[in-house]
Each structure stands twice: as C-alpha cells, then as structure tokens.
Design a protein around this motif. Structure first.
Motif, PDB file in Angstrom:
ATOM      1  N   THR A 131      41.544  40.137  47.490  1.00  0.00           N
ATOM      2  CA  THR A 131      41.899  39.453  46.242  1.00  0.00           C
ATOM      3  C   THR A 131      41.550  37.977  46.321  1.00  0.00           C
ATOM      4  O   THR A 131      40.956  37.410  45.389  1.00  0.00           O
ATOM      5  CB  THR A 131      43.406  39.635  45.950  1.00  0.00           C
TER       6      THR A 131
ATOM      7  N   GLN B  19      37.793  37.543  46.119  1.00  0.00           N
ATOM      8  CA  GLN B  19      37.300  37.845  44.771  1.00  0.00           C
ATOM      9  C   GLN B  19      37.516  36.658  43.840  1.00  0.00           C
ATOM     10  O   GLN B  19      36.624  36.291  43.069  1.00  0.00           O
ATOM     11  CB  GLN B  19      38.032  39.069  44.190  1.00  0.00           C
ATOM     12  N   ILE B  20      38.692  36.051  43.910  1.00  0.00           N
ATOM     13  CA  ILE B  20      39.012  34.912  43.043  1.00  0.00           C
ATOM     14  C   ILE B  20      38.097  33.730  43.356  1.00  0.00           C
ATOM     15  O   ILE B  20      37.558  33.085  42.446  1.00  0.00           O
ATOM     16  CB  ILE B  20      40.503  34.518  43.179  1.00  0.00           C
TER      17      ILE B  20
ATOM     18  N   ALA C 273      35.088  33.765  44.728  1.00  0.00           N
ATOM     19  CA  ALA C 273      33.721  34.065  44.271  1.00  0.00           C
ATOM     20  C   ALA C 273      33.629  33.934  42.753  1.00  0.00           C
ATOM     21  O   ALA C 273      32.658  33.383  42.227  1.00  0.00           O
ATOM     22  CB  ALA C 273      33.309  35.458  44.731  1.00  0.00           C
ATOM     23  N   LYS C 274      34.649  34.410  42.043  1.00  0.00           N
ATOM     24  CA  LYS C 274      34.661  34.336  40.576  1.00  0.00           C
ATOM     25  C   LYS C 274      34.710  32.882  40.095  1.00  0.00           C
ATOM     26  O   LYS C 274      34.101  32.528  39.084  1.00  0.00           O
ATOM     27  CB  LYS C 274      35.877  35.109  40.048  1.00  0.00           C
ATOM     28  N   ASN C 275      35.422  32.029  40.828  1.00  0.00           N
ATOM     29  CA  ASN C 275      35.529  30.616  40.456  1.00  0.00           C
ATOM     30  C   ASN C 275      34.322  29.787  40.887  1.00  0.00           C
ATOM     31  O   ASN C 275      34.226  28.616  40.533  1.00  0.00           O
ATOM     32  CB  ASN C 275      36.803  29.995  41.050  1.00  0.00           C
TER      33      ASN C 275
ATOM     34  N   THR D 126      30.857  31.157  40.823  1.00  0.00           N
ATOM     35  CA  THR D 126      29.766  32.124  40.609  1.00  0.00           C
ATOM     36  C   THR D 126      28.376  31.531  40.794  1.00  0.00           C
ATOM     37  O   THR D 126      27.428  32.263  41.053  1.00  0.00           O
ATOM     38  CB  THR D 126      29.837  32.758  39.203  1.00  0.00           C
TER      39      THR D 126
ATOM     40  N   HIS E  65      30.810  37.671  46.945  1.00  0.00           N
ATOM     41  CA  HIS E  65      31.821  38.284  47.818  1.00  0.00           C
ATOM     42  C   HIS E  65      31.529  39.761  48.024  1.00  0.00           C
ATOM     43  O   HIS E  65      31.178  40.466  47.077  1.00  0.00           O
ATOM     44  CB  HIS E  65      33.211  38.134  47.169  1.00  0.00           C
TER      45      HIS E  65
END
Length: 190
Positions: free
Chosen positions: A17, A20-21, A23-25, A27, A32
C-alpha cells in the motif's frame, strides 16, 4: 540508469500500500511492482509457470529462486520509469544474493536503498487476518508466511546495513505518516 528501491516487511506491514501511494503520487518518475502481484498475475494467466508458482504460494512457501529472480529482473528491464519500487523482495538470503549478483552484472541498474517497514508480529497478524483477501489469508498460512519472513531477516538486515542501504521505518503509524517518511527517504536518494 534504473534506480531500485526494495521495500521489505512482514506480511500485513503495509509495504505494498505504501509503495502504491508513493508511485501514484510520483507518476512522472516512479513505478511500483509488488513481487506478490507479479507472481499472482502469472498464476491468474493460467500458464504452466503460473500453476507451478501457485503450488508454492497457496501453501505460503517461497517460489523457487530462479522463477522469482527472472520475474523481478524482467520487471526492472521493462519498467517504463527509471525509479522502481519493488516490495516483498528479497524474502530469503538466496534471493538477496541472486539479486545482488544480477545487479552487479548490470551497470545501468543501481540499488539505492532497502526500506524495511517494521511492525510487530501481533500487528501484522491482526492486519492480515482482518483483511482476508484470499485463500492465503488464514491463521495457518499467516504463521507460515511470518516464519518464512523472519527466518532470514537478520542476515538480510546485516547484509544491507553493511552496504549502507538499510533504512527502517516504523510501520505502526498512520499510512500518511509512513508514506511521508518513505517518500522523503526515496526522494533524498535520487
């Protein structure tokens, strides 16, 4: 130059988790991969390799070294970004040594840090048994996964500490606090 960050932690530590966060923040520069997800994707595909992987994973056992290493190296080589977070690896001294020698053979890939998300066994147990995502989230499999995780942990910590790569993060705080710490650490290494 591909820059690798390995994120390790007990089952239920939140490592996937968190990664993931992050990598999402980020991009624009970070991708990830979860070792577990990469292996589960192979199982879901129904391939012969997937069936072999499933025979190990369904019991909470480690997937054979050559399958895991080739899966990880393939993900690194095909990564669309230069900063790669890989969680759930290494899970054994053999996996660590195999990746180390693989990385030494590639001058275009550098391991920047190994981040350990530290949680107590009780917190890990409560989280895993509370989420129960699949057949592998039960007490017996959790106990096996935990002992598989703990057995090589000291050797892995010592190896990466000597290399100056180990960074521990308290995983028993809010997700926001953990992600903030981990993100700051990663960005400081780029």
């Amino acid at each position: 130059m591909k820059q690798i960050f390995l994120i390790i932690g007990a089952p239920g530590s939140g490592k996937t988790t968190d990664a993931q966060i992050i990598a999402k923040n980020n991009t624009d520069k970070i991708v990830h991969y979860s070792t577990g997800d990469l292996l589960r994707e192979e199982v879901t595909s129904g391939s012969e390799r997937g069936k072999l992987i499933d025979s190990f994973v369904s019991k909470g056992n480690l997937v054979p070294l050559e399958i895991v290493v080739s899966t990880i190296v393939g993900a690194i080589k095909n990564a669309p970004k230069d900063v790669i977070l890989i969680d759930g690896y290494p899970r054994s001294v053999e996996q660590m040594e195999a990746l180390d020698s693989e990385l030494k053979a590639h001058s275009d890939v550098k391991l920047k840090s190994v981040i350990e998300v530290v949680v107590s066994e009780q917190v890990a147990r409560d989280r895993v048994l509370g989420r129960a995502r699949g057949a592998d989230d039960n007490e017996h499999v959790f106990n096996n996964r935990m002992s598989v995780y703990l057995a090589p942990l000291q050797a892995i910590e010592e190896f990466y500490s000597k290399e100056g790569l180990l960074h521990k993060i308290n995983g028993e705080r809010t997700i926001e606090e953990i992600v903030s710490d981990m993100n700051a650490h990663i960005l400081s290494k780029l």
